[in-house]
Design a protein around this motif. Structure first.
Motif, PDB file in Angstrom:
ATOM      1  N   SER A   1     -50.810 -31.301  30.333  1.00 22.93           N
ATOM      2  CA  SER A   1     -52.043 -31.887  30.827  1.00 22.93           C
ATOM      3  C   SER A   1     -52.559 -31.149  32.068  1.00 22.93           C
ATOM      4  O   SER A   1     -53.748 -30.901  32.206  1.00 22.93           O
ATOM      5  CB  SER A   1     -51.803 -33.365  31.122  1.00 22.93           C
ATOM      6  N   ARG A   2     -51.610 -30.797  32.983  1.00 23.11           N
ATOM      7  CA  ARG A   2     -52.014 -30.064  34.199  1.00 23.11           C
ATOM      8  C   ARG A   2     -52.561 -28.683  33.845  1.00 23.11           C
ATOM      9  O   ARG A   2     -53.515 -28.217  34.453  1.00 23.11           O
ATOM     10  CB  ARG A   2     -50.830 -29.958  35.161  1.00 23.11           C
ATOM     11  N   LEU A   3     -51.952 -28.034  32.862  1.00 25.31           N
ATOM     12  CA  LEU A   3     -52.426 -26.717  32.434  1.00 25.31           C
ATOM     13  C   LEU A   3     -53.846 -26.818  31.872  1.00 25.31           C
ATOM     14  O   LEU A   3     -54.702 -25.979  32.167  1.00 25.31           O
ATOM     15  CB  LEU A   3     -51.486 -26.115  31.392  1.00 25.31           C
ATOM     16  N   LEU A   9     -60.873 -26.037  35.029  1.00 23.43           N
ATOM     17  CA  LEU A   9     -61.415 -25.659  36.341  1.00 23.43           C
ATOM     18  C   LEU A   9     -61.691 -24.167  36.416  1.00 23.43           C
ATOM     19  O   LEU A   9     -62.729 -23.735  36.939  1.00 23.43           O
ATOM     20  CB  LEU A   9     -60.454 -26.083  37.459  1.00 23.43           C
ATOM     21  N   ASP A  10     -60.780 -23.352  35.880  1.00 24.25           N
ATOM     22  CA  ASP A  10     -60.986 -21.902  35.859  1.00 24.25           C
ATOM     23  C   ASP A  10     -62.222 -21.540  35.032  1.00 24.25           C
ATOM     24  O   ASP A  10     -63.030 -20.698  35.430  1.00 24.25           O
ATOM     25  CB  ASP A  10     -59.756 -21.191  35.286  1.00 24.25           C
TER      26      ASP A  10
END
Length: 183
Positions: A1-3, A9-10
């Protein structure tokens, strides 16, 4: 999920940066070069969407267009569905090729539409007209057999100095982009 959140965002950040490299016009999109590939890919996708192409494109189309950046001015490729990418000086231009039939009509004072542009031929009295606002001719010197037509290969014209010149050479001298030379 964080990835996934980090990747999102990137992506948003790179898409935002790519907007500094893109200029959107009515019938074409210009991507300024040089440009790093990650920004180019986002600019390319934005260009496609602005040209009405939402599907059927692949990474190979982005790669092919990006390869033009190192080519000489005037190099062009057909990417998909009439989409053309062409190297122009310090940019890469994307546009959908117009397939309208050539123009051939008798010269007369009138308005007409061609290739999505409106043209107006009118009589302008001798005045202090802004001579950069259009083309001006002496109506008395235009023969009755004159026609308005799209250009052909090997078209010649006589310039103000009385010398004849190929229209294609004139366009090159004046740095008229290749995509605009057909009209």
């Amino acid at each position: 999920s964080r990835l996934s959140k980090s990747a999102l965002l990137d992506e948003e950040y790179l898409s935002l940066l790519s907007k500094d490299y893109i200029e959107i016009f009515n019938s074409y999109v210009k991507i300024k070069t040089p440009i790093p590939y990650p920004l180019f890919s986002r600019a390319f996708i934005t260009a496609l969407k602005n040209l009405g192409i939402e599907k059927d494109w692949e990474t190979i189309h982005i790669d092919s267009a990006y390869s033009l950046i190192e080519k000489k001015t005037g190099t062009k490729i057909n990417l998909l569905g009439g989409l053309i990418a062409i190297k122009e000086y310090d940019s890469l231009v994307l546009y959908v090729e117009n397939t309208q039939a050539p123009l051939y009509r008798p010269f007369s004072v009138e308005n007409f539409l061609f290739n999505g542009r409106e043209y107006e031929i009118r009589i302008e009295p001798n005045s202090d007209a802004n001579l950069k606002a259009g083309l001006y001719f002496d109506l008395n010197k235009i023969p009755p057999t004159a026609v308005i037509r799209t250009r052909k290969d090997k078209d010649l014209f006589t310039n103000f100095g009385g010398k004849t010149k190929l229209l294609s050479d004139y366009f090159i001298d004046k740095k008229v982009p290749v995509r605009e030379r057909k009209d």
